[in-house]
Design a protein around this motif. Sequence first.
Motif, short mmCIF file in Angstrom:
data_model
loop_
_atom_site.label_atom_id
_atom_site.label_comp_id
_atom_site.label_asym_id
_atom_site.label_seq_id
_atom_site.Cartn_x
_atom_site.Cartn_y
_atom_site.Cartn_z
N ARG A 1 0.81 -1.23 0.00
CA ARG A 1 0.00 0.00 0.00
C ARG A 1 0.84 1.27 0.00
O ARG A 1 0.44 2.30 -0.54
CB ARG A 1 -0.92 0.02 1.22
CG ARG A 1 -1.99 -1.01 1.18
CD ARG A 1 -2.88 -0.90 2.39
NE ARG A 1 -3.87 -1.95 2.38
CZ ARG A 1 -4.82 -2.08 3.26
NH1 ARG A 1 -4.92 -1.22 4.25
NH2 ARG A 1 -5.68 -3.06 3.18
N ASN A 2 1.98 1.22 0.63
CA ASN A 2 2.80 2.43 0.74
C ASN A 2 3.49 2.77 -0.57
O ASN A 2 3.50 3.92 -1.00
CB ASN A 2 3.84 2.26 1.85
CG ASN A 2 3.17 2.10 3.21
OD1 ASN A 2 2.08 2.63 3.42
ND2 ASN A 2 3.80 1.36 4.09
N SER A 3 4.11 1.79 -1.23
CA SER A 3 4.88 2.07 -2.44
C SER A 3 4.09 1.80 -3.72
O SER A 3 4.49 2.24 -4.79
CB SER A 3 6.16 1.23 -2.45
OG SER A 3 5.84 -0.14 -2.56
#
Length: 94
Positions: free
Chosen positions: A21-23
């Motif tokens: 989800r972050n990258s």
Amino acid sequence: ASVTLCTNGNIRATDSYDFNRNSGEITPGKKYADSAQADKLRGWIYSIHTGSLGGTITRVLWLLGALLGASLPLTGYYIWIRRLYKRKMHMSNI
């Protein structure tokens, strides 16, 4: 995320991927080819059980077979009751 490998046959033949989800990067998860033989066999058994092995045609055939099997006890009771009724009518005529 799961990616289905085929539509007919083993419908549980899927590769799964993880999503960060972050990258926003998609990382490889579990490949179907690396699954255990027992898991692949369970997928085939499930496909046979649900009738999805050959697509819509086999589902229709499974449905007709199930309806035929369900009708056998009903027709048996009908024949038995009709025979009892005929025997009762025959006894009353004597």
